[in-house]
Design a protein around this motif. Structure first.
Motif, PDB file in Angstrom:
ATOM      1  N   ASP A  43      -1.198  -7.271  -6.872  1.00  0.00           N
ATOM      2  CA  ASP A  43      -2.446  -7.975  -6.554  1.00  0.00           C
ATOM      3  C   ASP A  43      -3.678  -7.163  -6.923  1.00  0.00           C
ATOM      4  O   ASP A  43      -4.803  -7.580  -6.655  1.00  0.00           O
ATOM      5  CB  ASP A  43      -2.493  -8.370  -5.070  1.00  0.00           C
ATOM      6  CG  ASP A  43      -2.489  -7.166  -4.143  1.00  0.00           C
ATOM      7  OD1 ASP A  43      -2.531  -6.019  -4.645  1.00  0.00           O
ATOM      8  OD2 ASP A  43      -2.458  -7.363  -2.919  1.00  0.00           O
ATOM      9  N   GLY A  44      -3.476  -5.987  -7.526  1.00  0.00           N
ATOM     10  CA  GLY A  44      -4.607  -5.215  -8.034  1.00  0.00           C
ATOM     11  C   GLY A  44      -5.159  -4.171  -7.079  1.00  0.00           C
ATOM     12  O   GLY A  44      -6.162  -3.523  -7.391  1.00  0.00           O
ATOM     13  N   ALA A  45      -4.532  -3.965  -5.915  1.00  0.00           N
ATOM     14  CA  ALA A  45      -5.010  -2.935  -4.993  1.00  0.00           C
ATOM     15  C   ALA A  45      -4.945  -1.573  -5.666  1.00  0.00           C
ATOM     16  O   ALA A  45      -3.927  -1.195  -6.243  1.00  0.00           O
ATOM     17  CB  ALA A  45      -4.162  -2.938  -3.724  1.00  0.00           C
ATOM     18  N   SER A  46      -6.040  -0.832  -5.591  1.00  0.00           N
ATOM     19  CA  SER A  46      -6.098   0.470  -6.259  1.00  0.00           C
ATOM     20  C   SER A  46      -6.116   1.639  -5.285  1.00  0.00           C
ATOM     21  O   SER A  46      -6.035   2.794  -5.702  1.00  0.00           O
ATOM     22  CB  SER A  46      -7.335   0.541  -7.170  1.00  0.00           C
ATOM     23  OG  SER A  46      -8.512   0.335  -6.413  1.00  0.00           O
ATOM     24  N   THR A  47      -6.232   1.359  -3.998  1.00  0.00           N
ATOM     25  CA  THR A  47      -6.219   2.418  -2.983  1.00  0.00           C
ATOM     26  C   THR A  47      -5.221   2.047  -1.893  1.00  0.00           C
ATOM     27  O   THR A  47      -4.904   0.870  -1.674  1.00  0.00           O
ATOM     28  CB  THR A  47      -7.605   2.605  -2.351  1.00  0.00           C
ATOM     29  OG1 THR A  47      -7.986   1.406  -1.668  1.00  0.00           O
ATOM     30  CG2 THR A  47      -8.650   2.946  -3.406  1.00  0.00           C
ATOM     31  N   GLU A  64      -0.520  -3.263   1.137  1.00  0.00           N
ATOM     32  CA  GLU A  64       0.347  -3.653   2.251  1.00  0.00           C
ATOM     33  C   GLU A  64       1.580  -2.753   2.274  1.00  0.00           C
ATOM     34  O   GLU A  64       2.137  -2.418   1.231  1.00  0.00           O
ATOM     35  CB  GLU A  64       0.809  -5.106   2.087  1.00  0.00           C
ATOM     36  CG  GLU A  64      -0.319  -6.122   2.044  1.00  0.00           C
ATOM     37  CD  GLU A  64      -0.884  -6.424   3.417  1.00  0.00           C
ATOM     38  OE1 GLU A  64      -0.286  -5.967   4.426  1.00  0.00           O
ATOM     39  OE2 GLU A  64      -1.916  -7.120   3.485  1.00  0.00           O
ATOM     40  N   MET A  65       2.019  -2.375   3.485  1.00  0.00           N
ATOM     41  CA  MET A  65       3.199  -1.543   3.616  1.00  0.00           C
ATOM     42  C   MET A  65       4.112  -2.146   4.677  1.00  0.00           C
ATOM     43  O   MET A  65       3.647  -2.630   5.707  1.00  0.00           O
ATOM     44  CB  MET A  65       2.813  -0.117   4.025  1.00  0.00           C
ATOM     45  CG  MET A  65       3.988   0.817   4.150  1.00  0.00           C
ATOM     46  SD  MET A  65       3.489   2.481   4.565  1.00  0.00           S
ATOM     47  CE  MET A  65       5.075   3.291   4.660  1.00  0.00           C
ATOM     48  N   ALA A 117      -2.549   5.072   6.426  1.00  0.00           N
ATOM     49  CA  ALA A 117      -3.444   4.989   5.275  1.00  0.00           C
ATOM     50  C   ALA A 117      -3.517   3.584   4.703  1.00  0.00           C
ATOM     51  O   ALA A 117      -4.495   3.235   4.029  1.00  0.00           O
ATOM     52  CB  ALA A 117      -2.974   5.958   4.191  1.00  0.00           C
ATOM     53  N   GLY A 118      -2.488   2.765   4.964  1.00  0.00           N
ATOM     54  CA  GLY A 118      -2.462   1.424   4.397  1.00  0.00           C
ATOM     55  C   GLY A 118      -2.654   0.353   5.447  1.00  0.00           C
ATOM     56  O   GLY A 118      -3.162   0.600   6.539  1.00  0.00           O
ATOM     57  N   LYS A 119      -2.234  -0.861   5.104  1.00  0.00           N
ATOM     58  CA  LYS A 119      -2.343  -1.991   6.027  1.00  0.00           C
ATOM     59  C   LYS A 119      -1.037  -2.189   6.791  1.00  0.00           C
ATOM     60  O   LYS A 119       0.023  -2.045   6.222  1.00  0.00           O
ATOM     61  CB  LYS A 119      -2.663  -3.274   5.251  1.00  0.00           C
ATOM     62  CG  LYS A 119      -4.032  -3.270   4.619  1.00  0.00           C
ATOM     63  CD  LYS A 119      -4.279  -4.599   3.936  1.00  0.00           C
ATOM     64  CE  LYS A 119      -5.665  -4.650   3.284  1.00  0.00           C
ATOM     65  NZ  LYS A 119      -5.914  -5.938   2.594  1.00  0.00           N
TER      66      LYS A 119
END
Length: 220
Positions: A186-190, A195-196, A218-220
């Protein structure tokens, strides 16, 4: 181990420029395009063979599956207990027989029947049913994992979900696909935008759970 290799295969193959660049720097880009097509077709044949063996066991009574429990050393009962069924063994056996018949010089690293010629240039990594607990309880949250490594580097990776009729294929130098259609993230760069998820944090050992929690925070 099997799941890690195949999932890493798909991740690396999705970032195919990194892999191709690495091979170019070492002057050892591994495969001709025709050879890669041939091996990809064969990987799909392996996945088809696994489907043929697994589907007859889908949602049959558990006492017909001849279920056994494997254990991994240095882990708790919950962390390491892994069920194995007739379907697991039949699917891996079918794939191994195809490899032996078609590419007898290739190696095999299988979840159920171990390692054969692991020092070969080409090694097939097979997990016939990743998610056996889901399989035996009738939940379509399992898959057949197949990867082909060339001198330790993944060049093909497949995740096949036979019940849902979904197949993800990653091939070196090509876009990864789902049932033949190109896929992308989906293009997430950080990490904070990513999503984890995991089956259960209880699967991790002490040192691993710390790393998992750091990623989770650090993530969602």
């Amino acid at each position: 181990m099997m799941k890690t290799i195949v999932q890493v295969s798909l991740i690396l193959l999705a970032n195919r420029e990194i892999l191709i660049s690495g091979f170019a720097q070492s002057d050892a880009f591994p495969l001709r395009s025709t050879e890669l097509v041939e091996l990809t077709d064969f990987a799909n044949t392996l996945a088809d063979a696994a489907r043929t063996e697994i589907l007859p066991y889908w949602r049959v009574p558990r006492n017909h599956l001849a279920q056994e429990i494997k254990h991994e050393s240095n882990r708790s009962e919950f962390q390491s207990a892994s069920p194995v069924t007739l379907a697991d063994r039949a699917a891996e056996r079918a794939m191994r027989e195809l490899i032996e018949r078609t590419y007898p010089q290739h190696g095999v690293y299988g979840e159920e029947f171990g390692v054969l010629r692991c020092d070969a240039d080409y090694v097939w990594v097979l997990d016939p049913i990743d998610g056996t607990r889901s399989f035996i309880t009738g939940k379509p949250l399992f898959g057949t994992l197949i990867s082909c490594l060339y001198k330790g580097t993944p060049v093909i990776g497949i995740i096949d979900q036979c019940v849902l009729d979904e197949r993800w294929v990653g091939v070196l130098g090509h876009k990864s696909t789902l049932n033949g259609s190109p896929i992308h993230t989906d293009g997430a760069s950080t990490l904070k935008d990513a999503e984890m998820y995991t089956t259960s944090p209880d699967m991790f050992k002490d040192g691993e759970i710390t790393k998992f929690n750091n990623m989770k925070d650090a993530g969602k």
